[in-house]
Design a protein around this motif. Sequence first.
Motif, PDB file in Angstrom:
ATOM      1  N   ARG A 150      -5.393 -10.579 -20.743  1.00 14.53           N
ATOM      2  CA  ARG A 150      -4.310  -9.570 -20.635  1.00 14.53           C
ATOM      3  C   ARG A 150      -3.347 -10.062 -19.352  1.00 14.53           C
ATOM      4  O   ARG A 150      -3.789 -10.750 -18.745  1.00 14.53           O
ATOM      5  N   PRO A 151      -2.073  -9.177 -19.153  1.00  8.56           N
ATOM      6  CA  PRO A 151      -1.356  -9.768 -18.277  1.00  8.56           C
ATOM      7  C   PRO A 151      -2.216  -9.263 -16.769  1.00  8.56           C
ATOM      8  O   PRO A 151      -2.534  -8.202 -16.691  1.00  8.56           O
ATOM      9  N   ASP A 152      -2.087 -10.137 -15.934  1.00  9.59           N
ATOM     10  CA  ASP A 152      -2.699 -10.103 -14.624  1.00  9.59           C
ATOM     11  C   ASP A 152      -1.519  -9.250 -13.832  1.00  9.59           C
ATOM     12  O   ASP A 152      -1.241  -9.913 -12.790  1.00  9.59           O
ATOM     13  N   VAL A 153      -1.518  -8.167 -14.295  1.00  7.48           N
ATOM     14  CA  VAL A 153      -0.576  -7.121 -13.257  1.00  7.48           C
ATOM     15  C   VAL A 153      -1.463  -5.903 -13.224  1.00  7.48           C
ATOM     16  O   VAL A 153      -2.514  -5.572 -14.082  1.00  7.48           O
ATOM     17  N   VAL A 154      -0.844  -5.184 -12.169  1.00  3.63           N
ATOM     18  CA  VAL A 154      -1.646  -3.888 -11.750  1.00  3.63           C
ATOM     19  C   VAL A 154      -0.878  -2.497 -12.774  1.00  3.63           C
ATOM     20  O   VAL A 154       0.190  -2.365 -12.625  1.00  3.63           O
ATOM     21  N   TRP A 155      -1.799  -2.162 -13.790  1.00  3.90           N
ATOM     22  CA  TRP A 155      -1.084  -1.080 -14.517  1.00  3.90           C
ATOM     23  C   TRP A 155      -1.480   0.342 -13.967  1.00  3.90           C
ATOM     24  O   TRP A 155      -2.195   0.481 -12.935  1.00  3.90           O
ATOM     25  N   PHE A 156      -0.483   1.270 -14.639  1.00  9.16           N
ATOM     26  CA  PHE A 156      -0.773   2.720 -13.878  1.00  9.16           C
ATOM     27  C   PHE A 156      -2.095   3.014 -14.010  1.00  9.16           C
ATOM     28  O   PHE A 156      -2.815   2.929 -15.138  1.00  9.16           O
ATOM     29  N   GLY A 157      -2.583   3.655 -12.962  1.00 12.32           N
ATOM     30  CA  GLY A 157      -4.298   4.358 -13.000  1.00 12.32           C
ATOM     31  C   GLY A 157      -5.096   3.076 -12.658  1.00 12.32           C
ATOM     32  O   GLY A 157      -6.318   3.159 -12.578  1.00 12.32           O
ATOM     33  N   GLU A 158      -4.639   1.712 -12.393  1.00 13.52           N
ATOM     34  CA  GLU A 158      -5.370   0.738 -11.811  1.00 13.52           C
ATOM     35  C   GLU A 158      -5.150   0.570 -10.453  1.00 13.52           C
ATOM     36  O   GLU A 158      -4.111   0.759  -9.941  1.00 13.52           O
ATOM     37  N   SER A 159      -6.276   0.120  -9.837  1.00 15.63           N
ATOM     38  CA  SER A 159      -6.214   0.098  -8.200  1.00 15.63           C
ATOM     39  C   SER A 159      -5.563  -1.309  -8.098  1.00 15.63           C
ATOM     40  O   SER A 159      -5.636  -2.132  -8.724  1.00 15.63           O
ATOM     41  N   LEU A 160      -4.833  -1.380  -6.809  1.00 15.90           N
ATOM     42  CA  LEU A 160      -4.122  -2.693  -6.603  1.00 15.90           C
ATOM     43  C   LEU A 160      -5.170  -3.589  -5.954  1.00 15.90           C
ATOM     44  O   LEU A 160      -6.424  -3.041  -5.555  1.00 15.90           O
ATOM     45  N   PRO A 161      -5.229  -4.836  -6.120  1.00 14.93           N
ATOM     46  CA  PRO A 161      -6.170  -5.822  -5.510  1.00 14.93           C
ATOM     47  C   PRO A 161      -6.498  -5.421  -4.118  1.00 14.93           C
ATOM     48  O   PRO A 161      -5.579  -5.136  -3.232  1.00 14.93           O
ATOM     49  N   GLN A 162      -7.699  -5.124  -3.734  1.00 17.98           N
ATOM     50  CA  GLN A 162      -8.094  -4.582  -2.430  1.00 17.98           C
ATOM     51  C   GLN A 162      -7.512  -5.560  -1.542  1.00 17.98           C
ATOM     52  O   GLN A 162      -7.042  -5.069  -0.340  1.00 17.98           O
ATOM     53  N   ASP A 163      -7.530  -6.880  -1.498  1.00 23.68           N
ATOM     54  CA  ASP A 163      -7.253  -7.704  -0.117  1.00 23.68           C
ATOM     55  C   ASP A 163      -5.844  -7.491  -0.123  1.00 23.68           C
ATOM     56  O   ASP A 163      -5.280  -7.552   0.931  1.00 23.68           O
ATOM     57  N   VAL A 164      -4.951  -7.644  -1.275  1.00 28.63           N
ATOM     58  CA  VAL A 164      -3.616  -7.664  -1.211  1.00 28.63           C
ATOM     59  C   VAL A 164      -2.994  -6.251  -0.586  1.00 28.63           C
ATOM     60  O   VAL A 164      -2.178  -6.252   0.259  1.00 28.63           O
ATOM     61  N   TRP A 165      -3.774  -4.989  -0.974  1.00 30.05           N
ATOM     62  CA  TRP A 165      -3.498  -3.790  -0.390  1.00 30.05           C
ATOM     63  C   TRP A 165      -3.839  -3.847   1.125  1.00 30.05           C
ATOM     64  O   TRP A 165      -2.947  -3.168   1.773  1.00 30.05           O
ATOM     65  N   GLN A 166      -4.856  -3.988   1.602  1.00 28.57           N
ATOM     66  CA  GLN A 166      -5.201  -4.431   2.910  1.00 28.57           C
ATOM     67  C   GLN A 166      -4.297  -4.994   3.710  1.00 28.57           C
ATOM     68  O   GLN A 166      -3.632  -4.500   4.645  1.00 28.57           O
ATOM     69  N   ASN A 167      -3.956  -6.281   3.259  1.00 26.71           N
ATOM     70  CA  ASN A 167      -2.835  -7.031   3.863  1.00 26.71           C
ATOM     71  C   ASN A 167      -1.520  -6.371   4.246  1.00 26.71           C
ATOM     72  O   ASN A 167      -1.125  -6.348   5.102  1.00 26.71           O
TER      73      ASN A 167
END
Length: 235
Positions: A150-167
């Motif tokens: 699947r596309p490695d994107v964040v879809w609606f209802g999916e959490s953002l990658p933890q490390d990316v969001w923390q940074n």
Amino acid sequence: MFELIEDQITKFKKIVFVTGAGISQESGIPTFRGNDGLWRNYDAMKLATIDAFYDNPKLVWEWYNERRRNIFQAKPNSGHIAIAELEKYAEVVVLTQNIDGLHQKSGSSKVLELHGSIVKIKCSVCDYREEILTEITNLPPLCKCGNILRPDVVWFGESLPQDVWQNAMNFASKCDLMIIAGTSLVVSPANTLPIYAKQNNATLIEINPENTTMSGEMNLEIRKTSAESLPKLVS
Ligand code: BV8
Ligand code: ZN
């Protein structure tokens, strides 16, 4: 407000950009919700979700292919380039909701892709990941484990990658200037980043021809312009 910025750019040491589809509009990539909107022909909430992908993998894959073809042709515009050039004057971090890779192509060296990347695909079962750099297949490829990729994107209802969001939160809460460019600030949690900057008494600038939801709530200083105005920052 830009005059203020121009003669004070050296004052700002930690600049964070929060960007959205509007910054790539001048590169020929439709925005999501504008009248050229990408979502106009499709219902975002229907296509950019894991359910839509499992209901109709071919349709969702084709939608991403259509965008991939457009993005592979797209070039960074003067707004992307201006942001990259600012790195001569200060530490610049770009927190982008875009999946088009144009900030990296324009030379920005610190880009966090909050919602993933259109060139990356992944398996939703095992941790296999790969990149699509040229060849576009009509159907989603199969993983070695047998599941579709699947596309490695964040879809609606999916959490953002933890490390990316923390940074991202970390950079937003430590910057002294946040420039919000080309985003309607409709989508959360990306739209909360200006709040972290405001709490740190950063100067906030918004580059958008429209007023956005958050501007009112946070009395953001509005600069009504297009991404083209960004080059003035470095002239
Ligand atoms: C999450 C990647 C926790 C894929 C995208 C109800 C139901 C379900 C969910 C929710 C709900 N209510 C709230 C939510 C949460 C939801 C959300 O925010 N929904 C919105 C629609 C209300 N968020 C999420 O689901 C996020 N995850 O919250 O995790 C969680 C976990 C489980 C369950 C619940 C919550 C994940 C969100 C990520 C979604 N993925 N994209 C893909 O690209 O295909 S979002 C998509 O919207 C893009 O990333 C896009 O970048 C982003 C934001 O849009 P903009 O970039 O702002 O684009 P837009 O067209 O809106 O605006 C363009 C702007 O540019 C305009 O203002 C225009 O005036 C301006 N402009 C135009 N030209 C120019 C310009 N500006 C300057 N110069 C120009 N030339
Ligand atoms: Zn797999």
